[in-house]
Write an enzyme that holds these catalytic residues in place. Structure first.
Site, short mmCIF file in Angstrom:
data_model
loop_
_atom_site.label_atom_id
_atom_site.label_comp_id
_atom_site.label_asym_id
_atom_site.label_seq_id
_atom_site.Cartn_x
_atom_site.Cartn_y
_atom_site.Cartn_z
N ARG A 133 0.83 -1.23 0.03
CA ARG A 133 -0.08 0.04 0.04
C ARG A 133 0.92 1.50 -0.05
O ARG A 133 1.98 1.29 0.97
CB ARG A 133 -0.95 -0.21 1.30
N HIS A 147 -7.45 0.62 -6.52
CA HIS A 147 -7.46 -0.14 -5.52
C HIS A 147 -8.30 -1.53 -6.05
O HIS A 147 -9.41 -1.91 -5.39
CB HIS A 147 -8.34 0.60 -4.39
N GLN A 159 -10.00 -4.36 -3.60
CA GLN A 159 -11.26 -3.84 -3.25
C GLN A 159 -12.47 -4.04 -4.40
O GLN A 159 -13.32 -4.67 -3.80
CB GLN A 159 -11.25 -2.23 -2.87
N ASP A 190 -17.42 6.60 -1.57
CA ASP A 190 -16.13 6.51 -0.49
C ASP A 190 -16.08 7.81 0.05
O ASP A 190 -16.89 8.87 -0.30
CB ASP A 190 -15.03 6.41 -1.36
N CYS A 193 -16.21 1.02 0.60
CA CYS A 193 -14.87 0.22 0.90
C CYS A 193 -14.60 0.41 2.54
O CYS A 193 -13.78 -0.43 2.85
CB CYS A 193 -13.83 0.77 0.00
N ARG A 242 -13.09 -9.28 1.32
CA ARG A 242 -11.89 -9.03 1.10
C ARG A 242 -10.74 -10.30 1.37
O ARG A 242 -9.91 -10.54 0.53
CB ARG A 242 -11.21 -7.68 1.81
N1 CP Z 1 -10.94 -0.51 2.42
C1 CP Z 1 -9.77 -0.55 2.86
O1 CP Z 1 -8.95 -0.93 1.93
O2 CP Z 1 -9.74 -0.51 4.26
P1 CP Z 1 -8.47 -0.12 4.93
O3 CP Z 1 -7.96 1.11 4.60
O4 CP Z 1 -8.83 -0.11 6.54
O5 CP Z 1 -7.57 -1.29 4.56
#
Ligand code: CP
Length: 315
Positions: A115, A142, A145, A231, A271, A299
């Site tokens: 990430r 992403h 997701q 989001d 998400c 996920r």
């Molecule tokens: N949706 C998602 O990626 O959650 P986090 O940021 O908690 O990993």
């Protein structure tokens, strides 16, 4: 010989999952089908140790709850183990080049999830990695997701082909990934966001009208949609814009009136984390059309299938 071609741990050519379109439709469908099998076994407490003795390194340059827990729990459930790195507990925070980190980490583990900020930073890591690399969120995409979101839709409503997904709010990494998914899987994406926060045509290129329709009015975008999703108004990394975004996004809150425009069977997804009273009302996210907790759980199931596919190919 490049770093990548030295890889010897794969059953086939080295594959990464850096964005949704790195996989074909057939590969996405395979991973989603495999995720269902893996989920069913998990629910029956049946072991599924296909990655016994394999190690996943997770590199987080931004905060996470779901991504960390889903990858970490998932890898242990597959019989493997996990190493958790962040900017502050590794040399990345002391300016070690991402290329050098990739060279070193990928000699010791079987798989890496990152990430980070720019997609180019993820690509630089992948270019110097001997093992598959997974995008755990970048500023641009992403993909894990969206895999989970589509799996969740299919579980509850069947095929997403020919359906309409309404994206309400910021044209962020989720919106751009939904667009890639629509092109590959054959559904229509409606997008509505305030001026200045809409999809950038320079990034989307020419998209067919049966794939993407953009709306100034979020109520119009939601009309007839089979899935309504949104989001936070301010994604990670854009916190300095918080106040101006709060003003700009005021009319882009998914509420009961907006959901009433959608198909009667429409689902609501987010998400997470969510800000109730901003991008969505508590009535919607905690209401009967919301599937956000299944979406979050999924996920883990889809990423287990993804890790297995990247390391073992089709089973
Ligand atoms: N949706 C998602 O990626 O959650 P986090 O940021 O908690 O990993």
């Amino acid at each position: 010989m490049s770093d990548a071609t030295q890889n010897t741990s794969q059953t086939g050519p080295l594959r990464h999952f850096l964005q949704f379109r790195d996989f074909s439709r057939e590969e996405i469908e395979y991973v989603l089908g495999r995720a269902q099998l893996i989920k069913d076994k998990f629910k029956r407490y049946q072991p599924h140790h296909t990655l016994h003795d394999r190690t996943l390194a997770m590199v987080f340059e931004k905060a996470s709850t779901r991504t960390r827990v889903s990858f970490e729990a998932g890898m242990y459930q597959l019989g493997g183990s996990v190493i958790h790195l962040t900017s502050s507990n590794s040399q990345l925070g002391r300016s070690e080049p991402i290329e050098d980190t990739a060279r070193v980490v990928s000699r010791m583990v079987d798989l890496v999830m990152i990430r980070t900020f720019e997609q180019t930073r993820l690509e630089r890591f992948a270019a110097h990695s001997r093992v598959p690399v997974i995008n755990g969120l970048t500023n641009e995409y992403h993909p894990c997701q969206i895999l989970a979101d589509i799996f969740t839709f299919m579980e509850m409503r069947g095929s997403i082909e020919g359906k309409t997904v309404a994206w309400i709010g910021d044209a962020n990494n989720m919106a751009y990934t939904w667009l890639q998914a629509a092109e590959i899987l054959g559904f229509t994406l409606h997008v509505s966001g305030p001026k200045g926060y809409q999809l950038d045509p320079k990034l989307t290129g020419q998209v067919a009208p049966h794939v993407l329709r953009e709306f100034n009015d979020p109520m119009e975008a939601t009309k007839g949609a089979h899935l309504v999703t949104t989001d936070v108004w301010t994604s990670m990394g854009f916190e300095a814009e918080n106040e101006e975004r709060r003003l700009a996004f005021n009319d882009w809150c998914v509420d009961a009136e907006m959901m009433a425009q959608a198909h009667p069977d429409a689902l609501f997804m987010h998400c997470l984390p969510a800000h109730r009273g901003e991008e969505v009302t508590a009535e919607v996210i905690d209401g009967p059309q919301s599937v956000v907790w299944d979406e979050a759980e999924n996920r883990m199931h889809v990423q287990k299938a993804l890790m297995e596919f990247l390391l073992l190919g089709k089973q």
